[in-house]
Design an enzyme around this catalytic site. Sequence first.
Site, PDB file in Angstrom:
ATOM      1  N   GLU A   1      43.786 -88.434 -97.716  1.00 13.17           N
ATOM      2  CA  GLU A   1      42.664 -88.317 -96.781  1.00 13.17           C
ATOM      3  C   GLU A   1      41.960 -86.995 -97.004  1.00 13.17           C
ATOM      4  O   GLU A   1      42.473 -85.940 -96.645  1.00 13.17           O
ATOM      5  CB  GLU A   1      43.163 -88.377 -95.324  1.00 13.17           C
ATOM      6  CG  GLU A   1      43.758 -89.713 -94.951  1.00 13.17           C
ATOM      7  CD  GLU A   1      44.094 -89.815 -93.458  1.00 13.17           C
ATOM      8  OE1 GLU A   1      43.635 -88.958 -92.665  1.00 13.17           O
ATOM      9  OE2 GLU A   1      44.830 -90.745 -93.094  1.00 13.17           O
TER      10      GLU A   1
ATOM     11  N   GLU B   1      51.410 -90.072 -91.649  1.00 14.36           N
ATOM     12  CA  GLU B   1      51.632 -88.709 -91.157  1.00 14.36           C
ATOM     13  C   GLU B   1      52.943 -88.649 -90.364  1.00 14.36           C
ATOM     14  O   GLU B   1      52.987 -88.167 -89.236  1.00 14.36           O
ATOM     15  CB  GLU B   1      50.432 -88.238 -90.334  1.00 14.36           C
ATOM     16  CG  GLU B   1      49.179 -88.172 -91.192  1.00 14.36           C
ATOM     17  CD  GLU B   1      47.989 -87.473 -90.536  1.00 14.36           C
ATOM     18  OE1 GLU B   1      47.937 -87.429 -89.291  1.00 14.36           O
ATOM     19  OE2 GLU B   1      47.133 -86.966 -91.279  1.00 14.36           O
TER      20      GLU B   1
END
EC number: 3.2.1.23
Length: 654
Positions: free
Chosen positions: A276, A199
């Site tokens: 995810e 991220e």
Amino acid sequence: MALNAVFQLILNLLVIYASSQDLPTNYEYYTSEGVKSGLSADQSFFTLNGRNISIYSGAVHYFRVPREYWRDRLRKLRAAGLNTVETYIAWNLHEYESGQFDFGSGGSEMEPFLDVAEFLKIAQEEDLFAIVRSGPFICGEFEFGGFPSWLLREDMTVRTSDPAYMKYVTRFFNELMPILAPFQFQKGGPVIALQVENEYALMHNKADMAYLKSLRQLMLDNGIIELLVTSDNPVRGKVGTIPELFLMTANYDKDPVAQLDMMRKLQPGRPLMTMEYWAGWFDSWGGRHNSKTAEVFAQVYEAILSYPSSVNIYMFQGGTNFRFLNGASDTDASDGNAAFSPITTSYDYDSPLTEGGDYTDKYYKAKELLEKYNPVKTKLPEVPTLVPKVAYDAIPITGQLPLGDILDTVSSVDSEKLIPMEKLDINHNSGQSYGYIVYRKENLQIQANAVLTIEGRVCDTVMVLVNGKLVSPWLENMSDLDRFGTWRWADSYLTLTEADLTNATLDLVVENWGRVNVVSYKQYKGLYQGAAKINDNELSDWKIFPLEFKKSWINKLGGWRDVDGASTGPSLLKATLTIEEEPKDTFVYMEEWKKGIVAVNGFVLGRYARMGPVQTLYLPAPFLKRGDNEIVVFEHFKPAEEVGFSTEHVYARH
Ligand SMILES: *[C@@H]1O[C@H](CO)[C@@H](O)[C@H](O)[C@H]1NC(C)=O
Ligand SMILES: *[C@@H]1O[C@H](CO)[C@@H](O)[C@H](O)[C@H]1NC(C)=O
Ligand SMILES: *[C@@H]1O[C@H](CO)[C@@H](O)[C@H](O)[C@H]1NC(C)=O
């Protein structure tokens, strides 16, 4: 039923059984004619070794599951129809002191969890491919996002190409990548892709493409040849990636069609991968227990599968933040740690397999949907039987050590000023990473009604003792977080005594609740933001005790005193769990206690807190033995009379 009808039925069942046995394994399907190429993302769909593949992955972190259960969890994952397991790599565990590495035999506290090569080998034996997310930053709700705390001893900007930081990343990757390289798919192993950073778009204006390039180069230099990816929430666009070098993958928990539409626009002509899909969510101390229903889980999962997108269920099994290894959130990093919110030891995550490895409705929904959507039929194992759980009888507390006795067994460091634990010159100059730090000042003259002030914020909570007696408030309920002694209160103060005291001893016992895992900034633990004063007099020349709760130290504790039922304040309590049969999985039940940690046979299971939500600690059978097992509790405020057990997690009523 007539006899021949019974025979007919048995015959039919045998035919069905035999035909399912005829199916190829995952590896037979993809590799029976040799391996010529790895996972390719050069067209709008994935191929592996030239054959179409959708990646049906689930996250299981080797460092959150006891090694003895790796095979059990991976077989359960495969039995649900998934073809891939995903794991992060935890730098802070593998390089537990600067330059000291542990990949399963390095002698660190977490050694039994760290044989990542063995984990990958078992994954392959269980007919699974693997995705490895090797960081170096992983977030993962893990302590400091997987960074070793000794990085904080030097000036550097982590997650950038700052040479002061890259020097350590290089040293670590030069150890790690040669271990991973032979496990790559094209080398005959299970690893079909690796992720760089995590991220990274959350770094916003600090996002540094030279950094991502050097990470990639380090991997290539160490023999990494499989597909490299980055992962971000699609709304962040391309801030965290370099499209020519990495496949972008997506993280989210809802609105899958909108998310995947966005991905398609960001990255036309390339395959979709949801790195995810959040099966549930983690819990934070003082908050509620988070959950997501199986129906909502399945609706979104089906929308992802039918879009279609490859997908990794995060987490397939959450597991446990053992020892002191939970991370923390902080919504506003600019303000000291005022908005700090530490994560619980349990990382159950409300995932398809529970923390103890049991099946949930989500597990069966996922299995059903994969049967429906996976066009590639391969041989699956039977759904394994459950690992049995037991609630042992409660055991009485038989010994106690007050703080004074405890500190007698710890070497102290002298320091003129208050300094954080990371800056102690211990552990081969790596500082103190975890646990508690005690700042002691002896020989004080304290006037009646004198006020102690701690400048700045406490990182993260403090207990104040005068002559061994606790004088600060208990931390029991959520609302107690707004009283003296916690991160929420800057420049906090407390009246120390009602009487004049001479030659008094002041102890400030500070707990590190876990470092923030999302944004990474300078975050020390202990007291360091300013001075401590009594009235207007600044205190100096401290004795500092690192209270690390290492296994060897816990196992050497002796001189236990009789239990003083009336005592309050931090102390160690001992109990013995005697097991006649083969040990079984259980949960340590701590609802009658206030706040502290539990160790079993010297290994710190993790933290408990009356404020909840969770009131129990998962205790896997492999941590127990036949005969006597020593349970040691460090309770901050008031011990209960016994340690209880249960067969599942208990959550506080809010
Ligand atoms: C592989 O998938 C693509 C996209 O769905 C499809 O067009 C192609 O026909 C598939 N190839 C094979 C051999 O099934
Ligand atoms: C805190 O919690 C305890 C036990 O749950 C309760 O007895 C006590 O009244 C609470 N205190 C406050 C201030 O809410
Ligand atoms: C002060 O207290 C310490 C124990 O904390 C004791 O060892 C020492 O003898 C005391 N000194 C005086 C002058 O009373």
